[in-house]
Scaffold this motif. Sequence first.
Motif, PDB file in Angstrom:
ATOM      1  N   GLU A   6       0.800  -1.213   0.000  1.00 23.17           N
ATOM      2  CA  GLU A   6       0.000   0.000   0.000  1.00 23.17           C
ATOM      3  C   GLU A   6       0.835   1.267   0.000  1.00 23.17           C
ATOM      4  O   GLU A   6       0.365   2.316  -0.416  1.00 23.17           O
ATOM      5  CB  GLU A   6      -0.931   0.014   1.226  1.00 23.17           C
ATOM      6  CG  GLU A   6      -2.186  -0.834   1.053  1.00 23.17           C
ATOM      7  CD  GLU A   6      -3.199  -0.205   0.111  1.00 23.17           C
ATOM      8  OE1 GLU A   6      -3.356  -0.710  -1.010  1.00 23.17           O
ATOM      9  OE2 GLU A   6      -3.820   0.790   0.480  1.00 23.17           O
ATOM     10  N   TRP A  55       1.416   3.389  -2.984  1.00 18.92           N
ATOM     11  CA  TRP A  55       0.299   4.212  -3.407  1.00 18.92           C
ATOM     12  C   TRP A  55       0.276   5.561  -2.682  1.00 18.92           C
ATOM     13  O   TRP A  55      -0.652   6.340  -2.848  1.00 18.92           O
ATOM     14  CB  TRP A  55      -1.027   3.483  -3.104  1.00 18.92           C
ATOM     15  CG  TRP A  55      -1.267   2.288  -3.950  1.00 18.92           C
ATOM     16  CD1 TRP A  55      -1.051   0.994  -3.607  1.00 18.92           C
ATOM     17  CD2 TRP A  55      -1.778   2.274  -5.281  1.00 18.92           C
ATOM     18  NE1 TRP A  55      -1.408   0.157  -4.626  1.00 18.92           N
ATOM     19  CE2 TRP A  55      -1.856   0.921  -5.673  1.00 18.92           C
ATOM     20  CE3 TRP A  55      -2.190   3.259  -6.178  1.00 18.92           C
ATOM     21  CZ2 TRP A  55      -2.316   0.536  -6.913  1.00 18.92           C
ATOM     22  CZ3 TRP A  55      -2.661   2.870  -7.418  1.00 18.92           C
ATOM     23  CH2 TRP A  55      -2.705   1.523  -7.778  1.00 18.92           C
ATOM     24  N   ALA A  73      -2.507   8.431  -2.762  1.00 20.10           N
ATOM     25  CA  ALA A  73      -3.380   8.571  -1.589  1.00 20.10           C
ATOM     26  C   ALA A  73      -3.366   9.974  -1.013  1.00 20.10           C
ATOM     27  O   ALA A  73      -4.321  10.382  -0.353  1.00 20.10           O
ATOM     28  CB  ALA A  73      -2.941   7.575  -0.519  1.00 20.10           C
ATOM     29  N   ASP A  90      -6.823   9.005   0.346  1.00 19.41           N
ATOM     30  CA  ASP A  90      -6.633   7.955   1.342  1.00 19.41           C
ATOM     31  C   ASP A  90      -7.861   7.792   2.235  1.00 19.41           C
ATOM     32  O   ASP A  90      -8.396   6.698   2.365  1.00 19.41           O
ATOM     33  CB  ASP A  90      -5.413   8.306   2.193  1.00 19.41           C
ATOM     34  CG  ASP A  90      -5.094   7.232   3.200  1.00 19.41           C
ATOM     35  OD1 ASP A  90      -5.069   7.540   4.391  1.00 19.41           O
ATOM     36  OD2 ASP A  90      -4.896   6.083   2.774  1.00 19.41           O
ATOM     37  N   ARG A 147     -10.649   4.717   1.852  1.00 16.97           N
ATOM     38  CA  ARG A 147     -10.844   3.805   2.971  1.00 16.97           C
ATOM     39  C   ARG A 147     -12.287   3.822   3.455  1.00 16.97           C
ATOM     40  O   ARG A 147     -12.876   2.777   3.707  1.00 16.97           O
ATOM     41  CB  ARG A 147      -9.894   4.143   4.112  1.00 16.97           C
ATOM     42  CG  ARG A 147      -9.761   3.004   5.112  1.00 16.97           C
ATOM     43  CD  ARG A 147      -8.668   3.188   6.136  1.00 16.97           C
ATOM     44  NE  ARG A 147      -7.838   4.323   5.834  1.00 16.97           N
ATOM     45  CZ  ARG A 147      -8.001   5.526   6.342  1.00 16.97           C
ATOM     46  NH1 ARG A 147      -8.944   5.752   7.195  1.00 16.97           N
ATOM     47  NH2 ARG A 147      -7.203   6.517   5.974  1.00 16.97           N
ATOM     48  N   ARG A 205      -6.529   1.695  -1.187  1.00 15.18           N
ATOM     49  CA  ARG A 205      -6.026   2.617  -2.209  1.00 15.18           C
ATOM     50  C   ARG A 205      -5.966   1.935  -3.571  1.00 15.18           C
ATOM     51  O   ARG A 205      -6.413   2.497  -4.581  1.00 15.18           O
ATOM     52  CB  ARG A 205      -4.630   3.111  -1.839  1.00 15.18           C
ATOM     53  CG  ARG A 205      -4.591   3.773  -0.485  1.00 15.18           C
ATOM     54  CD  ARG A 205      -3.174   3.937  -0.056  1.00 15.18           C
ATOM     55  NE  ARG A 205      -3.056   4.544   1.252  1.00 15.18           N
ATOM     56  CZ  ARG A 205      -1.902   4.877   1.803  1.00 15.18           C
ATOM     57  NH1 ARG A 205      -0.782   4.647   1.153  1.00 15.18           N
ATOM     58  NH2 ARG A 205      -1.865   5.417   2.995  1.00 15.18           N
TER      59      ARG A 205
END
Lengths: 591, 432
Positions: free
Chosen positions: A33, A36, A40, A54, A58, A82
Amino acid sequence: MKSSRHRIIQLATVAIVGLYFALTIWQNQRQAESSWDQFAAIPIVSGGRIQPVDSYARNQLMSLSGKSSIKLKETGEKLGPRAWFAEVLFLPELASTRPCFRVENEEVKALFGEQASAEKNFSYQQIQPGMEKIAQLAERAEAKEKPQLTVFDQQISQLHKKLKTFRELSQCLPAHIAAGEVLTEQELITIVTANQGLKLLLVPPADEKQPLTKWQNLGTYLAKNPAVAWPAGNDGQTNWFTLAHAYQAANGQPDENFQQCCASYLEQVRTSTPDGLHKADHEFTFYQLAPFQRSLPLYLLAGLIILASWSFSSQRTASWLTVAMTLLTTLWVIHTCGLAMRVYLSGRPPVTNLYSSAVFIGWAAISFALLIESKLLKNGIGGFIASVIGTATLIIAYQLSFDGDTMEVKQAVLDSNFWLATHVIIITLGYSANYLLGLLAITHTLRSWLSGSFTNKQVKQSYQLIYGVTCFALLFSFIGTILGGIWADQSWGRFWGWDPKENGALMIVLWNTIMLHARLSGLCRVRGFIAMGIFSMVITSWSWFGTNLLGIGLHSYGFREGAMQKLAIVCAALTLIAIASLAKKHRTKES
Amino acid sequence: MRHMTQTKSPLWRALAPLASIRLTVGLLVAAMVLVYFATIAQADQGIWEIQRRFFRSFWCYYDFKSTPVYHSADDTTEPAKVLFRLFLPGGYLIGGLLLINLLLAPIFHYQLKWKKLGIWAIHIGVLLLLVSELFTGIFSQEGKMNIPEGGQSNYAEKVTPMHTEICLKQLPANDTSVNSMSSAASATGRPNGEFAVLQNDFLVDEPVVDPSSQLSIKVLTFFPNALIIPRHTEETGYYHPPCNRGSGLHIAFQPQPYNHLENNNPPNHPAALIEVRDSRSNESIGKFFCTTSIHAPDRFEYNGHNYEISLRPERIHLPFAVQLDDFTFTRYPGTQTPKDYRSEVTLIEPDGASSRQLSIWMNHPLRKDGFTLFQHSFGSQEDSTVLNVVKNPSWPLPYIAFALVTFGLIFQFSFSLTRFLKPASSPANKAS
């Protein structure tokens, strides 16, 4: 000597906590992650406030799937929010094969032919065959009167909304547009509607230092500027289409080029709305740190250490207690910082919604408990209670975070920092005091059952303490409730409306008053008062949660699956404990 | 600590049980139970209905129902069934007893010492809270004021819950104006020439007589809610009202259940079949079918005078008029969530001469002449405002009560706290 050893233990504990945080954050970075990160950090305006991709990604994934990542059956890998979000935006066909919808109800599953399956997570494609029927049934359910709604209706309604959100996410960005192609009017309308449905503004203002209100809906922007999008701006500007192309060129992997594009887009947005972006950056960092989620296991650990320390000899007990208390104090500092960050990011006093109330109740009760421990008890009980409260409230907060954005904007009538800082905070302190009172009462009961050395003097001391906390609880609850009435009188001319939340608060005030008057009139003595103290947790939980789950009135925050049942189970268990505490116990030591 | 007297009079002995603190506990428990059931009952009954049934009554009940069950096999839903009816004492009964108990308990148990000042303050404060809720229920008036941009209004309408009035208006001889609602307000608020009969007054067997015109009004049938359609559409399920004059001749209606949720979904539109007679000769002038969904009143002529009759929401007349200059609505960017909405208004005094310009917005009402005007909501096109008008003479009571009880609680608890923090020399266990 003892004090220097004391000091060493304290420093060592703080150091270990620091190490734990550093390690977990570093580990997070190492995982997939983190590649990213650039993507994000990109800010968007959603729900009326600026936030990083981000947070948005989420929150969307959590509200659709009930989890913070998707497990892919074929490879066993986990798809994080993400990566998932990028897929939905830029490669919607692939995203529609990911099992991101949680369906547990058999009858709902039957609608798309999966009644036999033991699976709970399905993809958009799998649900496709039942889509029309679901829409029909959802429409019928919406038209029904409240008392006629069945569990099935509620599940269908929710699934329908989730499917709509997914559709809108996959339509909000026309990622497949080839260079030079112009969108048709129908396509533009789809984009405008999808963005409006999501309350999303993706296009930052072109000029520097603009306010939030200058952000635009992507669809309306494209309607006005059809040629601007592709390819990556003739003027060297990056935009969402640059990102889309970079993503597709890299086959969905966040390679160097993709990350570069994200970074340069981020810089562009920074110049346009620097103030808002500042906050978005901090929000991004805040969620990376995740102070509340990380503190949760440590609170549990502190409680276990204290439990263990009570079974050691008195020498070792003292050292382990020091460890536990230092740990709790450090956690309290982190908890406070976390709350302060939220206040800064949202620009509001600490309690604005159910999620923040959970975090604050935890913080206030822990503060009281630690204070009582250090000034009065000095035997670890206060610390143990603090750890129980910390664990419980943070678990509740974590569950509540699945409802969506925890820093949502406040609608006009609630938009008053003065009242949010007075009425809401004081009532929440009343809740904390009641939970503390209840846990002290349970501790008292357990000690009289299990401990061979619970002397008369200690009983009296514990009883006096619980009585004192009850008085505080009544004071806060009463003042908080009346302030709510005054706010209502100032807002719409009615001091008391008998609405569920008001009634819940009234019940707490009534119960605390009943406790004090029962004691005064001789209707109950120590054991009775203790039992009533345990029951006050039931009343407080009803007031805090139960009234919100009814779905009525200004304070209603929406329905959550199974939450009412869970609440009922907790309340039943507490009631049983309260009744059981009335049982006469043998005390072996008189002094 | 019982206040010991040498001789206890019969009155004292009779009243003593009412001053018992155990009675207080019992009443408080009953109050909690009532509040709990009144809360869960709100899931399917509106808040005004709940207030009326549970709190402004001496007794009430709560029905335990089964949940509706859906059968996907044949696409049917079994409705909820009543399993058990629980009877409960209502707000007036519990509140009334509490009032007596609150007054008597300190008299019986505590002397007038300054040390007991806290207890006295708390009890008087709580008493004031109970009294304030009682007075609010009896004296408070609340209505909605709908003003389009550029328009003005000097009255509010009681629409939640719906209270209606029948308005009989005698028009001046030379008045041929189509819009009869723009009459100048008199000093008392109600326009001259209007005679209004309130809902509670017309739902009786006897006709009500207007003293100035000597016409009598009698409601033959009243429907709390009805759907109205033009008669010529000839839909089934709709009835022709048995009227012989007025707009009722062109419509058909279907009675509906009153929407207790008061959420305007669907809205409540009462209707009534009204007979107007000359009270002197008992000659029937006509039967009119009026409803709140038809705003234009029915006109008729009798004995050389022109009259208008209508059924409309009960009005609260203000001694001043409010003109809406501008209504602004700000949303959070990209959402429909309201951030701020406000009305820029001009206050017009009855003499028409003086006027003031000011703003009304959320949490910032306008207070004048005993009325308070709050920004409530707005018209669907966002070019009109809806203000909530409240007149509650007992509004200061909760504030006074709050000050008294807070003072009392802090005064009382500081005693306990100081005793608690002192080193325990003598077991002073008894709470004060």
